[in-house]
Motif scaffolding. Sequence first.
Motif, mmCIF file in Angstrom:
data_model
loop_
_atom_site.group_PDB
_atom_site.id
_atom_site.type_symbol
_atom_site.label_atom_id
_atom_site.label_comp_id
_atom_site.label_asym_id
_atom_site.label_seq_id
_atom_site.Cartn_x
_atom_site.Cartn_y
_atom_site.Cartn_z
ATOM 1 N N GLN A 1 0.813 -1.214 0.000
ATOM 2 C CA GLN A 1 0.000 0.000 0.000
ATOM 3 C C GLN A 1 0.852 1.273 0.000
ATOM 4 O OE1 GLN A 1 -2.667 -0.974 3.257
ATOM 5 N NE2 GLN A 1 -4.223 -1.723 1.825
ATOM 6 N N ALA A 2 2.091 1.144 0.476
ATOM 7 C CA ALA A 2 2.980 2.311 0.483
ATOM 8 C C ALA A 2 3.831 2.388 -0.788
ATOM 9 C CB ALA A 2 3.904 2.237 1.699
ATOM 10 N N SER A 3 3.685 1.393 -1.673
ATOM 11 C CA SER A 3 4.555 1.334 -2.857
ATOM 12 C C SER A 3 4.071 2.293 -3.939
ATOM 13 C CB SER A 3 4.556 -0.099 -3.416
ATOM 14 O OG SER A 3 3.314 -0.352 -4.048
ATOM 15 N N PRO A 4 4.945 2.611 -4.886
ATOM 16 C CA PRO A 4 4.530 3.484 -5.993
ATOM 17 C C PRO A 4 3.506 2.826 -6.905
ATOM 18 C CG PRO A 4 6.939 3.174 -5.935
ATOM 19 C CD PRO A 4 6.351 2.239 -4.932
ATOM 20 N N PHE A 5 3.324 1.500 -6.741
ATOM 21 C CA PHE A 5 2.364 0.802 -7.603
ATOM 22 C C PHE A 5 1.106 0.371 -6.839
ATOM 23 C CE2 PHE A 5 5.699 -2.107 -6.190
ATOM 24 C CZ PHE A 5 4.984 -3.138 -5.600
ATOM 25 N N ALA A 6 0.851 1.042 -5.710
ATOM 26 C CA ALA A 6 -0.299 0.659 -4.867
ATOM 27 C C ALA A 6 -1.614 0.663 -5.654
ATOM 28 C CB ALA A 6 -0.393 1.616 -3.676
ATOM 29 N N ASP A 7 -1.728 1.554 -6.623
ATOM 30 C CA ASP A 7 -2.989 1.630 -7.379
ATOM 31 C C ASP A 7 -3.158 0.461 -8.342
ATOM 32 O OD1 ASP A 7 -0.852 2.435 -8.950
ATOM 33 O OD2 ASP A 7 -2.011 3.910 -10.079
ATOM 34 N N ARG A 8 -2.134 -0.374 -8.478
ATOM 35 C CA ARG A 8 -2.269 -1.533 -9.369
ATOM 36 C C ARG A 8 -2.466 -2.829 -8.575
ATOM 37 N NH1 ARG A 8 2.675 -0.327 -13.404
ATOM 38 N NH2 ARG A 8 3.129 1.463 -12.126
ATOM 39 N N VAL A 9 -2.628 -2.683 -7.259
ATOM 40 C CA VAL A 9 -2.786 -3.852 -6.381
ATOM 41 C C VAL A 9 -4.246 -3.951 -5.936
ATOM 42 C CG1 VAL A 9 -2.108 -4.904 -4.189
ATOM 43 C CG2 VAL A 9 -0.425 -3.607 -5.530
ATOM 44 N N THR A 10 -4.828 -5.144 -6.078
ATOM 45 C CA THR A 10 -6.174 -5.390 -5.565
ATOM 46 C C THR A 10 -6.095 -6.519 -4.545
ATOM 47 O OG1 THR A 10 -7.021 -4.841 -7.759
ATOM 48 C CG2 THR A 10 -8.575 -5.806 -6.201
ATOM 49 N N LEU A 11 -6.655 -6.261 -3.372
ATOM 50 C CA LEU A 11 -6.647 -7.270 -2.310
ATOM 51 C C LEU A 11 -7.976 -8.001 -2.304
ATOM 52 C CD1 LEU A 11 -5.118 -5.022 0.501
ATOM 53 C CD2 LEU A 11 -3.911 -6.712 -0.911
ATOM 54 N N HIS A 12 -7.919 -9.318 -2.132
ATOM 55 C CA HIS A 12 -9.131 -10.144 -2.099
ATOM 56 C C HIS A 12 -9.059 -11.014 -0.839
ATOM 57 C CE1 HIS A 12 -9.668 -9.203 -6.418
ATOM 58 N NE2 HIS A 12 -8.375 -9.406 -6.512
ATOM 59 N N PHE A 13 -10.007 -10.834 0.063
ATOM 60 C CA PHE A 13 -9.995 -11.628 1.292
ATOM 61 C C PHE A 13 -11.238 -12.512 1.359
ATOM 62 C CE2 PHE A 13 -7.696 -7.686 2.865
ATOM 63 C CZ PHE A 13 -6.438 -8.257 2.703
ATOM 64 N N ASP A 14 -11.036 -13.796 1.683
ATOM 65 C CA ASP A 14 -12.166 -14.731 1.784
ATOM 66 C C ASP A 14 -13.207 -14.248 2.779
ATOM 67 O OD1 ASP A 14 -10.712 -16.261 0.083
ATOM 68 O OD2 ASP A 14 -10.216 -17.850 1.514
ATOM 69 N N GLU A 15 -12.729 -13.614 3.866
ATOM 70 C CA GLU A 15 -13.658 -13.196 4.925
ATOM 71 C C GLU A 15 -14.471 -11.960 4.510
ATOM 72 O OE1 GLU A 15 -11.339 -11.985 8.298
ATOM 73 O OE2 GLU A 15 -10.594 -10.208 7.241
ATOM 74 N N GLN A 16 -14.142 -11.359 3.375
ATOM 75 C CA GLN A 16 -14.885 -10.202 2.878
ATOM 76 C C GLN A 16 -15.405 -10.539 1.477
ATOM 77 O OE1 GLN A 16 -12.335 -6.705 3.060
ATOM 78 N NE2 GLN A 16 -11.588 -7.288 5.075
ATOM 79 N N PRO A 17 -16.559 -11.209 1.394
ATOM 80 C CA PRO A 17 -17.047 -11.698 0.095
ATOM 81 C C PRO A 17 -17.121 -10.594 -0.968
ATOM 82 C CG PRO A 17 -18.381 -12.564 1.885
ATOM 83 C CD PRO A 17 -17.450 -11.572 2.505
ATOM 84 N N ALA A 18 -17.314 -9.350 -0.560
ATOM 85 C CA ALA A 18 -17.422 -8.273 -1.543
ATOM 86 C C ALA A 18 -16.112 -8.063 -2.306
ATOM 87 C CB ALA A 18 -17.815 -6.969 -0.848
ATOM 88 N N THR A 19 -15.007 -8.573 -1.727
ATOM 89 C CA THR A 19 -13.707 -8.376 -2.391
ATOM 90 C C THR A 19 -13.311 -9.591 -3.238
ATOM 91 O OG1 THR A 19 -12.397 -9.353 -0.587
ATOM 92 C CG2 THR A 19 -12.926 -6.988 -0.417
#
Length: 316
Positions: free
Chosen positions: A152-170
Motif C-alpha cells: 500500500q505504500a509502494s509506488p504501484f499501490a494503485d495496481r494492487v487489488t486485495l481479495h480476502f475470503d472473509e470479505q465476500p465483496a472483495t
Amino acid sequence: MIEVTVLARNDEALDICSLELAAVDGAPLPAFSAGAHIDVHLPGGLVRQYSLCNHPGERHRYLIGVLKDPASRGGSHAVHQQLQAGARLTISAPRNLFPLAENAQRSLLFAGGIGITPILCMAEHLARSGAQFELHYCARSAERAAFVERLQASPFADRVTLHFDEQPATALNAAQVLAGPHAQRHLYVCGPGGFMQHILDSARAQGWAEEQLHREYFAAAPTDTANDGSFKVKVASTGQVFDVAADRSVAQVLESHGVEIQLSCEQGICGTCLTRVLEGVPEHRDMYMTPAEQALNDQFTPCCSRSKTPLLVLDI
Ligand code: FES
C-alpha cells in the motif's frame, strides 16, 4: 554456498515471518532476478527453497517470507521456532525457475497467501521498469496477508487489488480479470495448489495459451500411489542393478546402496535431483520440467518419479 546472518526477523502477518539475510563477511550477495529463490540450509539438516521478496536490484540483503505451515515437513517449524536475529545460516546462490517473460506488454500477477513472495519481487521489478501490470493478492483474511503495508505504500499501490475470503465483496472474479487474452500478455501465479489451479483453469477457459501461463509451486499435489509397482534401475557407470520396491523412491534405493543423489525438496519441485535417463521410459511426477521436456524422456527426478518400463538406465 554462502554464509549469512539473520539481520532481522519480523512478523509480517499471522503465522508469517520474514527473515532479512546478509553475508557474514559483509560482501555483496549474488545478483538475482524477479521470481528467484534460494535454498536455505536449516537447523536439523533440512534444505528448503524460499523465494526472494526484496527488490531485485538489492545486493546488500535477501528477504524471504516463511509461513508456519501446519502441514510442515519440518522446514517452516524450524524457521519459526529456531531462527532469530543473529542466527547464522548457509544458503545457495539464487536460482530462477519463475522468470518474467521479456516480451510481455502487460503482466497479470496472482498471489495466494504466502505466494505473494515471488510476486512482490516481480511487481517491484515491473514497476521500476515502467511495465504495465496488475497484481491480485488473495488471502483468507487481512490478518493472514503479509506485506500489505509495503504494497500500500509502494509506488504501484494503485495496481494492487486485495481479495480476502472473509470479505465476500472483495472476491476475485478470475474469469472477468482474465477475459480477452492478448498474445503479448503474460500471467504469473503462485500460492496454494487449489488457488493456482483455479487461476490457470480460468485463463485456459478464456483462451490463454500455455506459453502465456507461468507458475511456481510451493508444494507438490498429493499423488495417488495406490497403483505404484516395482521396477529396476541400472547405474550406467558401474553396471549395478537395483530393485525399486513400490513403497520406495529411486533416490532412496540409490542412497541405500551408497550412490549419492543431490536432493533438496524431495517433491519434484526444485530440479536438484534431475538425472539423465539413457534407456527406459520414466513416469514423470515432477512439476519442475515443462510437459515438452518431460515428453523427451531423457531425464527424470528420482526423488519422486517412477518408471513405465521394467528397467531405467541412469547416466550416473
Ligand atoms: Fe527437488 Fe527432486 S529433490 S526435484
